[in-house]
Design a protein around this motif. Sequence first.
Motif, PDB file in Angstrom:
ATOM      1  N   MET A 257      46.820  14.913  32.646  1.00  0.00           N
ATOM      2  CA  MET A 257      46.663  14.641  34.077  1.00  0.00           C
ATOM      3  C   MET A 257      47.508  15.577  34.920  1.00  0.00           C
ATOM      4  O   MET A 257      47.093  15.990  35.990  1.00  0.00           O
ATOM      5  CB  MET A 257      47.040  13.174  34.361  1.00  0.00           C
ATOM      6  CG  MET A 257      45.999  12.188  33.850  1.00  0.00           C
ATOM      7  SD  MET A 257      46.679  10.548  33.593  1.00  0.00           S
ATOM      8  CE  MET A 257      46.674   9.945  35.266  1.00  0.00           C
ATOM      9  N   CYS A 258      48.696  15.948  34.424  1.00  0.00           N
ATOM     10  CA  CYS A 258      49.572  16.826  35.203  1.00  0.00           C
ATOM     11  C   CYS A 258      49.449  18.279  34.739  1.00  0.00           C
ATOM     12  O   CYS A 258      50.015  19.173  35.350  1.00  0.00           O
ATOM     13  CB  CYS A 258      51.022  16.360  35.104  1.00  0.00           C
ATOM     14  SG  CYS A 258      51.754  16.601  33.480  1.00  0.00           S
ATOM     15  N   GLY A 259      48.711  18.513  33.637  1.00  0.00           N
ATOM     16  CA  GLY A 259      48.496  19.886  33.192  1.00  0.00           C
ATOM     17  C   GLY A 259      49.509  20.383  32.173  1.00  0.00           C
ATOM     18  O   GLY A 259      49.392  21.498  31.659  1.00  0.00           O
ATOM     19  N   GLU A 260      50.509  19.572  31.856  1.00  0.00           N
ATOM     20  CA  GLU A 260      51.516  19.982  30.873  1.00  0.00           C
ATOM     21  C   GLU A 260      50.869  20.152  29.489  1.00  0.00           C
ATOM     22  O   GLU A 260      49.970  19.408  29.127  1.00  0.00           O
ATOM     23  CB  GLU A 260      52.610  18.898  30.820  1.00  0.00           C
ATOM     24  CG  GLU A 260      53.826  19.233  29.972  1.00  0.00           C
ATOM     25  CD  GLU A 260      54.707  20.313  30.575  1.00  0.00           C
ATOM     26  OE1 GLU A 260      54.521  20.653  31.762  1.00  0.00           O
ATOM     27  OE2 GLU A 260      55.574  20.826  29.854  1.00  0.00           O
ATOM     28  N   GLU A 261      51.331  21.160  28.721  1.00  0.00           N
ATOM     29  CA  GLU A 261      50.767  21.364  27.379  1.00  0.00           C
ATOM     30  C   GLU A 261      51.823  21.142  26.302  1.00  0.00           C
ATOM     31  O   GLU A 261      52.990  21.443  26.489  1.00  0.00           O
ATOM     32  CB  GLU A 261      50.190  22.779  27.268  1.00  0.00           C
ATOM     33  CG  GLU A 261      48.967  22.950  28.137  1.00  0.00           C
ATOM     34  CD  GLU A 261      48.157  24.194  27.818  1.00  0.00           C
ATOM     35  OE1 GLU A 261      48.449  24.875  26.814  1.00  0.00           O
ATOM     36  OE2 GLU A 261      47.222  24.476  28.592  1.00  0.00           O
TER      37      GLU A 261
ATOM     38  N   VAL B 105      52.053   9.659  24.647  1.00  0.00           N
ATOM     39  CA  VAL B 105      51.509  10.005  25.969  1.00  0.00           C
ATOM     40  C   VAL B 105      52.340  11.167  26.525  1.00  0.00           C
ATOM     41  O   VAL B 105      53.333  11.566  25.926  1.00  0.00           O
ATOM     42  CB  VAL B 105      51.576   8.808  26.964  1.00  0.00           C
ATOM     43  CG1 VAL B 105      50.587   7.715  26.578  1.00  0.00           C
ATOM     44  CG2 VAL B 105      52.986   8.247  27.039  1.00  0.00           C
ATOM     45  N   CYS B 106      51.924  11.716  27.664  1.00  0.00           N
ATOM     46  CA  CYS B 106      52.631  12.851  28.265  1.00  0.00           C
ATOM     47  C   CYS B 106      54.070  12.474  28.632  1.00  0.00           C
ATOM     48  O   CYS B 106      54.316  11.441  29.249  1.00  0.00           O
ATOM     49  CB  CYS B 106      51.880  13.318  29.508  1.00  0.00           C
ATOM     50  SG  CYS B 106      52.727  14.631  30.391  1.00  0.00           S
ATOM     51  N   LYS B 107      55.014  13.353  28.227  1.00  0.00           N
ATOM     52  CA  LYS B 107      56.434  13.107  28.491  1.00  0.00           C
ATOM     53  C   LYS B 107      56.733  13.172  29.986  1.00  0.00           C
ATOM     54  O   LYS B 107      57.624  12.497  30.487  1.00  0.00           O
ATOM     55  CB  LYS B 107      57.270  14.191  27.791  1.00  0.00           C
ATOM     56  CG  LYS B 107      57.976  13.703  26.537  1.00  0.00           C
ATOM     57  CD  LYS B 107      59.009  14.707  26.049  1.00  0.00           C
ATOM     58  CE  LYS B 107      58.358  15.938  25.452  1.00  0.00           C
ATOM     59  NZ  LYS B 107      59.269  16.752  24.621  1.00  0.00           N
ATOM     60  N   LYS B 108      55.976  14.017  30.697  1.00  0.00           N
ATOM     61  CA  LYS B 108      56.266  14.237  32.111  1.00  0.00           C
ATOM     62  C   LYS B 108      55.691  13.152  33.016  1.00  0.00           C
ATOM     63  O   LYS B 108      56.364  12.634  33.880  1.00  0.00           O
ATOM     64  CB  LYS B 108      55.674  15.582  32.544  1.00  0.00           C
ATOM     65  CG  LYS B 108      56.719  16.683  32.683  1.00  0.00           C
ATOM     66  CD  LYS B 108      56.045  17.999  32.972  1.00  0.00           C
ATOM     67  CE  LYS B 108      56.069  18.361  34.449  1.00  0.00           C
ATOM     68  NZ  LYS B 108      55.343  19.624  34.684  1.00  0.00           N
ATOM     69  N   CYS B 109      54.380  12.815  32.784  1.00  0.00           N
ATOM     70  CA  CYS B 109      53.716  11.919  33.744  1.00  0.00           C
ATOM     71  C   CYS B 109      53.237  10.612  33.121  1.00  0.00           C
ATOM     72  O   CYS B 109      52.741   9.736  33.833  1.00  0.00           O
ATOM     73  CB  CYS B 109      52.534  12.630  34.395  1.00  0.00           C
ATOM     74  SG  CYS B 109      51.131  12.855  33.291  1.00  0.00           S
ATOM     75  N   GLY B 110      53.379  10.475  31.805  1.00  0.00           N
ATOM     76  CA  GLY B 110      52.944   9.231  31.162  1.00  0.00           C
ATOM     77  C   GLY B 110      51.439   9.138  30.974  1.00  0.00           C
ATOM     78  O   GLY B 110      50.920   8.127  30.504  1.00  0.00           O
TER      79      GLY B 110
HETATM   80 ZN   LIG Z   1      51.402  14.817  32.139  1.00  0.00          ZN
END
Ligand SMILES: [Zn+2]
Length: 383
Positions: free
Chosen positions: A1-5, A14-19
């Motif tokens: 969702m936030c584009g982090e890879e 789940v994504c560390k940055k945005c969950g």
């Molecule tokens: Zn994210």
Amino acid sequence: MCGEEYSVTDTLVVCKKCGGILDVKYDLAEIQRTANRESLRSRGRSLWRYREFLPIKDDGSIVSLGEGLTPLRHVRQYAALLQLPHLSLKLDYLNPTGAFKDRGSTVSVSKLKELNMTSVLEDSSGNAGASLAAYCAAARIECTIYAPATTPREKLIQARMYGAKVKTVDGSRTDVATAAENAWKTTGLHYASHNTNPFFVEGMKTVAYEIAEDMHWRVPDHVVFPVGGGTLLAGAYRGFEELVKLGWIERSPRLHCVQSEACMPIVKAFRARAQKVTACAEGNTVAGGIRITNPARGSQVLDSLNKTGGCAVEVSDAAILRHQSLLARLDGIFAEPTSCAALAGLERLRQMSIIEKDEQVVVELTGFGLKDTRTAALSVESS
Ligand SMILES: [Zn+2]
């Protein structure tokens, strides 16, 4: 969702940055170089024949029980009743544990093995837990399942038969997910919720490849799915889209979502033309497999419907049970209520003229009828 890879060998849930949920990205040009439609002909009889499309690095990590490649069956009498001569059913209940979830479990457990994980926990309304338990048994991974206390007994016994620890939770399906998340935070066990697991949904994609390959790469006009958390429909969409990008098929079929009227957050969002799904209250339904109030892949499902010209409809328990009996009596196929929700939805889509008589239609049957005999007894004992 936030584009982090992240690396595909990361143990993130789940994504560390945005969950947000994570999705696997492929180098399609690389797939193009190593596989083509003809090369599939000589390959093995499991979904691992689509090896290039699955995110496991080393063949030695693959945990397989012979899943996938389920038949696409024409059901003459039932199809005639619905006035749909070109109707086929994808018999996904013929997977090793009696449910479509094995498509996801074979990939997610192979990934656990690749990462040398020795234990895992999961929350499930039944089929996903039983499936994970089977693959964990084969992989020698310790497995703990959190399930609603209302889960059909057959599914709980099945998970325990494979050696899993089963913890039932009183309360809603959301309470079960919360209990699993709390256990994850306090015990440090790896949490592999099939609803958010990026590898699980990769396995779901294979249903699209199989339909396309079975139909000689000329996809049907419509595919109808029962939808709870959304992994199957969102996965199928990914699969069809990949085949379009590779030039193996011309277009994706129209994908349709069916929910129970007792729990229909995606249908509501679809009608409101929303981009996101708002959680709904948890009603009671015979289709326990799709009683998900806050579907993790809800926005992906909406996106898949909109991009393919699909639709979302709700059905009643009475309609679900009627179609369950009809299919069994007319064509000898006994599917669980959640699967039969898709059939009841098919009838509605036909009545709404979204599906026309001369069109080719596939309906996904996700689970075997003996997975829930208490509900089936309601039909046979009242008739
Ligand atoms: Zn994210």
